[in-house]
Motif scaffolding. Structure first.
Motif, mmCIF file in Angstrom:
data_model
loop_
_atom_site.group_PDB
_atom_site.id
_atom_site.type_symbol
_atom_site.label_atom_id
_atom_site.label_comp_id
_atom_site.label_asym_id
_atom_site.label_seq_id
_atom_site.Cartn_x
_atom_site.Cartn_y
_atom_site.Cartn_z
ATOM 1 N N GLY A 72 30.518 60.490 41.424
ATOM 2 C CA GLY A 72 30.271 61.386 40.299
ATOM 3 C C GLY A 72 30.920 60.856 39.031
ATOM 4 N N TRP A 73 30.249 61.117 37.919
ATOM 5 C CA TRP A 73 30.832 60.861 36.600
ATOM 6 C C TRP A 73 31.176 62.211 35.982
ATOM 7 N N PHE A 74 32.333 62.269 35.355
ATOM 8 C CA PHE A 74 32.830 63.490 34.738
ATOM 9 C C PHE A 74 33.387 63.133 33.370
ATOM 10 N N ARG A 75 33.551 64.138 32.543
ATOM 11 C CA ARG A 75 34.158 63.880 31.233
ATOM 12 C C ARG A 75 35.021 65.066 30.816
ATOM 13 N N GLN A 76 35.989 64.746 29.988
ATOM 14 C CA GLN A 76 36.875 65.782 29.469
ATOM 15 C C GLN A 76 37.148 65.508 28.004
ATOM 16 N N ALA A 77 36.737 66.441 27.163
ATOM 17 C CA ALA A 77 36.987 66.358 25.735
ATOM 18 C C ALA A 77 38.297 67.077 25.415
ATOM 19 N N PRO A 78 38.932 66.731 24.318
ATOM 20 C CA PRO A 78 40.199 67.388 23.952
ATOM 21 C C PRO A 78 40.045 68.898 23.894
ATOM 22 N N GLY A 79 40.956 69.583 24.571
ATOM 23 C CA GLY A 79 40.945 71.033 24.545
ATOM 24 C C GLY A 79 39.895 71.687 25.413
ATOM 25 N N LYS A 80 39.161 70.892 26.171
ATOM 26 C CA LYS A 80 38.107 71.441 27.023
ATOM 27 C C LYS A 80 38.359 71.089 28.479
ATOM 28 N N GLU A 81 37.718 71.832 29.365
ATOM 29 C CA GLU A 81 37.845 71.555 30.780
ATOM 30 C C GLU A 81 36.995 70.334 31.158
ATOM 31 N N ARG A 82 37.391 69.693 32.246
ATOM 32 C CA ARG A 82 36.603 68.590 32.756
ATOM 33 C C ARG A 82 35.264 69.119 33.254
ATOM 34 N N GLU A 83 34.203 68.385 32.966
ATOM 35 C CA GLU A 83 32.873 68.820 33.375
ATOM 36 C C GLU A 83 32.116 67.691 34.052
ATOM 37 N N GLY A 84 31.213 68.061 34.917
ATOM 38 C CA GLY A 84 30.390 67.080 35.586
ATOM 39 C C GLY A 84 29.311 66.550 34.673
ATOM 40 N N TYR B 28 27.104 52.659 37.716
ATOM 41 C CA TYR B 28 26.972 52.578 36.265
ATOM 42 C C TYR B 28 26.511 53.924 35.685
ATOM 43 N N LEU B 29 26.854 54.132 34.432
ATOM 44 C CA LEU B 29 26.321 55.258 33.674
ATOM 45 C C LEU B 29 25.825 54.703 32.344
ATOM 46 N N GLN B 30 24.505 54.602 32.227
ATOM 47 C CA GLN B 30 23.898 54.159 30.978
ATOM 48 C C GLN B 30 23.733 55.365 30.068
ATOM 49 N N MET B 31 24.332 55.291 28.904
ATOM 50 C CA MET B 31 24.325 56.416 27.968
ATOM 51 C C MET B 31 23.582 56.001 26.700
ATOM 52 N N ASN B 32 22.470 56.640 26.449
ATOM 53 C CA ASN B 32 21.661 56.362 25.255
ATOM 54 C C ASN B 32 21.630 57.589 24.346
ATOM 55 N N SER B 33 21.209 57.375 23.131
ATOM 56 C CA SER B 33 21.091 58.470 22.150
ATOM 57 C C SER B 33 22.365 59.297 22.097
ATOM 58 N N LEU B 34 23.476 58.623 22.017
ATOM 59 C CA LEU B 34 24.765 59.305 22.060
ATOM 60 C C LEU B 34 24.963 60.225 20.867
ATOM 61 N N LYS B 35 25.637 61.329 21.121
ATOM 62 C CA LYS B 35 25.906 62.347 20.117
ATOM 63 C C LYS B 35 27.417 62.525 19.972
ATOM 64 N N PRO B 36 27.874 63.016 18.848
ATOM 65 C CA PRO B 36 29.321 63.255 18.693
ATOM 66 C C PRO B 36 29.892 64.140 19.793
ATOM 67 N N GLU B 37 29.109 65.071 20.288
ATOM 68 C CA GLU B 37 29.606 65.957 21.347
ATOM 69 C C GLU B 37 29.754 65.258 22.692
ATOM 70 N N ASP B 38 29.313 64.016 22.799
ATOM 71 C CA ASP B 38 29.548 63.230 24.018
ATOM 72 C C ASP B 38 30.941 62.597 24.017
ATOM 73 N N THR B 39 31.657 62.712 22.918
ATOM 74 C CA THR B 39 33.000 62.153 22.832
ATOM 75 C C THR B 39 33.918 62.795 23.858
ATOM 76 N N ALA B 40 34.534 61.968 24.688
ATOM 77 C CA ALA B 40 35.393 62.459 25.764
ATOM 78 C C ALA B 40 35.970 61.263 26.514
ATOM 79 N N VAL B 41 36.913 61.555 27.386
ATOM 80 C CA VAL B 41 37.331 60.575 28.374
ATOM 81 C C VAL B 41 36.422 60.747 29.590
ATOM 82 N N TYR B 42 35.838 59.657 30.034
ATOM 83 C CA TYR B 42 34.910 59.678 31.159
ATOM 84 C C TYR B 42 35.607 59.148 32.408
#
Length: 125
Positions: free
Chosen positions: A35-47, A80-94
């Motif tokens: 699984g790939w997960f991410r956590q943005a500042p001040g937010k919970e980790r999400e799948g 691998y996780l190929q990420m296209n069309s990235l948005k500012p809201e994708d900013t996080a630690v993965y």
């Protein structure tokens, strides 16, 4: 020692692309869903996404469907996780993590094990 190591993060402009890698050491990924997960500042980790051990089944968060693609190369012991069309809201630690099969939904994140140290993704102009 069973270990997963993420790489490939960085700074990218909105609309850009990145490919993250999750490499295993100390064990073979053949029998594990990843699984790939991410956590943005001040937010919970999400799948973000999950791929079965065979690669035949995948899951995606609604927020990344159509933009992110998960894949695996068991010969290289890497997912691998190929990420296209990235948005500012994708900013996080993965992060990537493993378990025998994908579990997806509320309350399933803590069922994953062998968490990596994470890789920072920043989407900004």
């Amino acid at each position: 020692q069973l270990q997963l190591v993420e790489s490939g993060g960085g700074l990218v402009q909105p609309g850009g692309s990145l490919r993250l890698s999750c490499a295993a050491s100390g064990f073979t990924l053949d029998y594990y869903a990843i699984g790939w997960f991410r956590q943005a500042p001040g937010k919970e980790r999400e799948g973000v996404s999950c791929i079965s051990s065979s690669g035949g089944s995948t899951n995606y968060a609604d927020s990344v469907k159509g933009r992110f693609t998960i894949s695996r190369d068991n010969a290289k012991n890497t997912v691998y996780l190929q990420m296209n069309s990235l948005k500012p809201e994708d900013t996080a630690v993965y992060y990537c993590a493993a378990r025998p099969y994908c579990l997806w939904g509320i309350g399933t994140i803590d069922k994953y094990e062998n968490w990596g140290q994470g890789t920072q993704v920043t989407v900004s102009s």
